[in-house]
Structure formats: structure tokens, C-alpha cells
Design a protein around this motif. Structure first.
Motif, PDB file in Angstrom:
ATOM      1  N   HIS A 127       0.866  -1.185   0.000  1.00  0.00           N
ATOM      2  CA  HIS A 127       0.000   0.000   0.000  1.00  0.00           C
ATOM      3  C   HIS A 127       0.898   1.229   0.000  1.00  0.00           C
ATOM      4  CE1 HIS A 127      -3.577  -2.386   0.873  1.00  0.00           C
ATOM      5  NE2 HIS A 127      -2.860  -3.025   1.777  1.00  0.00           N
ATOM      6  N   ASP A 128       0.296   2.395  -0.112  1.00  0.00           N
ATOM      7  CA  ASP A 128       1.064   3.636  -0.051  1.00  0.00           C
ATOM      8  C   ASP A 128       1.737   3.779   1.303  1.00  0.00           C
ATOM      9  OD1 ASP A 128       0.160   4.268  -2.597  1.00  0.00           O
ATOM     10  OD2 ASP A 128      -1.524   5.468  -1.854  1.00  0.00           O
ATOM     11  N   THR A 131       0.003   4.301   5.051  1.00  0.00           N
ATOM     12  CA  THR A 131      -1.283   3.621   5.197  1.00  0.00           C
ATOM     13  C   THR A 131      -1.308   2.863   6.519  1.00  0.00           C
ATOM     14  OG1 THR A 131      -1.517   3.356   2.798  1.00  0.00           O
ATOM     15  CG2 THR A 131      -2.823   1.882   4.187  1.00  0.00           C
ATOM     16  N   THR A 150      -7.548  -1.297   5.834  1.00  0.00           N
ATOM     17  CA  THR A 150      -6.565  -0.224   5.685  1.00  0.00           C
ATOM     18  C   THR A 150      -7.224   1.126   5.854  1.00  0.00           C
ATOM     19  OG1 THR A 150      -6.855  -0.148   3.288  1.00  0.00           O
ATOM     20  CG2 THR A 150      -5.100  -1.582   4.133  1.00  0.00           C
ATOM     21  N   LYS A 152      -6.143   4.922   4.712  1.00  0.00           N
ATOM     22  CA  LYS A 152      -5.146   5.639   3.921  1.00  0.00           C
ATOM     23  C   LYS A 152      -5.270   7.145   4.114  1.00  0.00           C
ATOM     24  CE  LYS A 152      -5.075   2.065   0.479  1.00  0.00           C
ATOM     25  NZ  LYS A 152      -4.979   1.722  -0.916  1.00  0.00           N
ATOM     26  N   PHE A 170      -8.093  10.762   6.775  1.00  0.00           N
ATOM     27  CA  PHE A 170      -7.973   9.432   6.214  1.00  0.00           C
ATOM     28  C   PHE A 170      -9.252   9.026   5.505  1.00  0.00           C
ATOM     29  CE2 PHE A 170      -4.986   9.464   9.701  1.00  0.00           C
ATOM     30  CZ  PHE A 170      -3.882   8.805   9.178  1.00  0.00           C
ATOM     31  N   HIS A 173     -10.588   2.016   3.362  1.00  0.00           N
ATOM     32  CA  HIS A 173     -10.574   1.059   2.265  1.00  0.00           C
ATOM     33  C   HIS A 173     -10.620  -0.303   2.904  1.00  0.00           C
ATOM     34  CE1 HIS A 173      -9.503   4.079  -0.754  1.00  0.00           C
ATOM     35  NE2 HIS A 173      -8.903   4.653   0.270  1.00  0.00           N
TER      36      HIS A 173
END
Length: 195
Positions: A127-128, A131, A150, A152, A170, A173
Motif C-alpha cells: 500500500h502507499d 497507510t 486499511t 489511507k 484518512f 478502504h
């Protein structure tokens, strides 16, 4: 010579413990220190009577990632890049615990198991950077199942005045296993009162 974007594409990501409030110190038998590299830690529950766990041990089973240095638990982990020397040190730290506390027959066997645990944790870190990841474990029909969610960071957008950020910090997800019953985790509530 590699371009900067090529180097970042090759960087390894892993999960690191994070503490948004002091609750982990009260909820779990041992809390991980913020900033430890982390694995799911499900191996800590193998062979244990899961249906008989109570209190802090049950909380650790249900939602605790494990810091590789302390074997303490953390409700949340964050995706970060890990350097090769840090990864090697994380494998060594976890291998020492697996060998000395969990009965691995040799340090080589413990190192192989630790490397496998960190590889699985790295697969969850796809993931980024930044996250947040939360986990929920279930014990059903004699098997342990894990679900991951998650959280993000959102891109900042300016409000109507052109100065102040608008929207939440945020976005959610959710990664859901269709076979497991739905259960909700209030991550925003865990972050504490709004300023």
C-alpha cells in the motif's frame, strides 16, 4: 545509474507498529513499542486453546500485530519503507525469539521461520507509505482466519477560504473476506477526541 523513481520502485515496504493513543498498554498483555517492525504474530497462538482465551490474551488474539523486538502487541501498524540492514536486524530479532521462547530446534530453523513471517508482513504492506493497517482474527471450525483493513491518508484539499484543509485526514478502504461474518472497527474513535 538508476533514476530516483526506479530506486523507490525497488524499495521494500514493511509494517511498523504505531500507537495513536495509550490503549494498547491496557488492552494487551504486553504492548509493542511504537516504531517496531511488525508481523501478524499468529504463530504465537498456534497450539493454544483459542476458545479458552480471556481478557488481554483474547484481545491480543483478536487484533494484535506483533513487534519483532518485544513480541508485544499493537492494534495498528503503518506501512513504511525498510532498509536492507533494518530488514536483516528484524529477521535476527524475531529469530532469537522464535528460537529461545518458542522452541525452534535450531537458530537456522528460527531464522527461516522469521524470514517467512516478515515476507508475509511485507505482502500486507503493498500500500502507499503511511497507510494504517488493522487486523481482526477469528477462530472458526478449528481454524484461524484473518481480515485486514486499511486506512489511507487523504490528499489535502483546501476549503472555500483557500487556506484551511477540508475533509478528513484518512479514507477507509476495506478488504473483506466474504466467508467471515462482518464486524466493524472504529479506527477514528481509537484516535481519540477531536481537537
Amino acid at each position: 545509474m538508476a533514476r530516483p523513481e526506479d530506486r523507490s520502485a525497488q524499495a521494500v515496504r514493511l509494517l511498523r507498529t504505531i500507537r495513536l493513543d495509550p490503549s494498547d498498554r491496557f488492552v494487551f498483555p504486553v504492548a509493542a513499542e511504537p516504531g517496531e517492525w511488525a508481523v501478524t504474530g499468529t504463530f504465537l497462538f498456534w497450539g493454544r486453546p483459542i476458545d479458552q482465551l480471556e481478557g488481554k490474551d483474547r484481545a491480543a488474539f483478536r487484533s494484535g500485530f506483533v513487534g519483532v523486538e518485544s513480541l508485544g502487541f499493537s492494534t495498528l501498524v503503518v506501512v513504511e519503507e525498510i532498509r536492507e540492514d533494518e530488514h536483516r536486524a528484524a529477521v535476527e530479532a524475531l529469530a532469537r525469539h522464535i528460537h529461545s521462547h518458542l522452541g525452534a530446534p535450531t537458530l537456522d530453523a528460527a531464522t527461516a521461520a522469521a524470514a517467512e513471517e516478515l515476507a508475509f508482513a511485507a505482502s500486507l504492506a503493498d500500500h502507499d507509505i503511511g497507510t494504517l493497517v488493522a487486523m481482526h482474527r477469528l477462530f472458526e471450525k478449528g481454524e484461524i482466519h484473518e481480515q485486514y483493513r486499511t486506512l489511507k491518508p487523504r490528499e489535502r484539499t483546501l476549503g472555500a477560504d483557500g487556506l484551511h484543509a477540508q475533509a478528513r485526514a484518512f479514507t477507509f478502504h476495506e478488504m473483506v473476506d466474504d466467508e467471515a461474518p462482518e464486524e466493524r472497527v472504529d479506527l477514528i474513535g481509537m484516535m481519540g477526541p477531536k481537537p
